[in-house]
Design an enzyme around this catalytic site. Structure first.
Site, PDB file in Angstrom:
ATOM      1  N   ASP A 133      -2.968  -1.670   9.959  1.00 43.88           N
ATOM      2  CA  ASP A 133      -2.918  -1.800   8.564  1.00 43.88           C
ATOM      3  C   ASP A 133      -3.553  -3.061   7.805  1.00 43.88           C
ATOM      4  O   ASP A 133      -3.684  -3.160   6.595  1.00 43.88           O
ATOM      5  CB  ASP A 133      -1.707  -1.478   7.901  1.00 43.88           C
ATOM      6  N   LYS A 191       0.914  -1.204   0.055  1.00 50.67           N
ATOM      7  CA  LYS A 191      -0.041   0.095   0.072  1.00 50.67           C
ATOM      8  C   LYS A 191       0.772   1.382   0.164  1.00 50.67           C
ATOM      9  O   LYS A 191       2.179   1.354   0.328  1.00 50.67           O
ATOM     10  CB  LYS A 191      -0.909   0.037   1.293  1.00 50.67           C
TER      11      LYS A 191
END
Length: 300
Positions: free
Chosen positions: A140, A13
């Site tokens: 996350d 990401k």
């Protein structure tokens, strides 16, 4: 019949926006975290075993813990505990996401192992149940499961999917060594004693929705960047190299030390990557794009 082996591909990401609020009583920070999944992937393969064990291959494999501190192992343990079974599985991680680089590689492995074990064991967990376990694993990890683009609030684990109207082109410059995420947050607290409550940028969300790379470039922000630069001043040279090579925008990825460069098109990305590689300011430069799908079971 349940399969004898399952392989899951899971993306890295980048944080298009990372707005950080003041430290909470529990030590975490409230965030407005605009996640974009990018097409750099780890693959996680699980097979039945006599006991839980982890192996890893890839460029940074030596830096990956192979004990139960690895989020992939913890994911297997949490899923097994919820279903009253033993987490006897061999988890193999083929690592291509930079380690300790602010790109959620460890979180990706946790999400990948969770999805793979669910398929291997036939536990048939709903996405909501999987996301609950992901949130327990780390801030996350839920986004690593779902991918695409999302706004993360709370400590980043509460996700709202976002619309993306096009493909964005990126270069990531991988630094030597890592940066400790807790250390970066501590430095943020030192540098920003009056942090305000985090809010998602309307301009950035609109740029994602319209697929406009120049508008996105103008809106990219990372509140942790000053802290990362304070702890690793050499990153400023990497950022400047990419800017001079034609990147539309430069920023530290998450807590760093990987740096991200948004480019207008694939040709510009090639140019920026070549300049970064030649500059000696990073270990390697990776070209990729976003958005990318979340954790995905691969066909056998």
């Amino acid at each position: 019949m349940t399969p004898r082996t399952v392989t899951v591909r899971v993306p890295a990401k980048v944080n298009a926006q990372l707005a950080v609020g003041p430290a909470r009583p529990d030590g975490f920070h409230d965030l407005a975290n605009v996640f974009l999944a990018v097409a750099l992937y780890d693959t996680v393969t699980v097979t039945p075993a006599d006991e839980l064990r982890i192996t890893c291959t890839g460029p940074d494999a030596a830096q990956v813990p192979l004990d139960r501190t690895n989020l992939a192992a913890r994911a297997a343990e949490l899923l097994a505990a919820r279903h009253g079974i033993e987490p006897n599985v061999h988890i193999h991680i083929d690592k291509d996401i930079p380690v300790a680089g602010g790109m959620a590689g460890g979180s990706a492995d946790g999400a990948g192992a969770l999805l793979a074990c669910d398929a291997l064991w036939g536990t048939d967990a709903s996405q909501s149940q999987l996301l609950d376990i992901c949130a327990e694993l780390g801030s996350d990890v839920p986004f690593s499961l779902v991918g695409g683009a999302a706004l993360g609030t709370g400590r980043g684990e509460k996700l709202t999917p976002l619309e993306v109207g096009g493909t964005f082109h990126w270069v990531f410059a991988v630094a030597d060594g890592g940066l400790s995420t807790p250390a970066v947050y501590r430095e943020f607290d030192r540098l920003t004693p009056d942090a305000s409550e985090p809010v998602a940028s309307p301009a950035l969300l609109d740029a994602l929705r319209t697929g406009d790379p120049k508008a996105l470039a103008a809106a990219l922000t990372n509140d942790l960047q000053p802290a990362a630069l304070s702890l690793r001043p050499s990153l400023a040279d990497t950022l400047e190299t990419g800017r001079q090579a034609g990147a539309l925008a430069t920023l530290v990825s998450g807590s760093g030390p990987t740096t991200a460069f948004l480019c207008a098109d694939p040709e510009s990305a090639q140019q920026v990557a070549a300049a970064l590689t030649a500059s000696g300011t990073c270990r390697t430069a990776r070209i990729t794009s976003s958005p990318a799908p979340g954790a995905t079971v691969l066909p056998v």
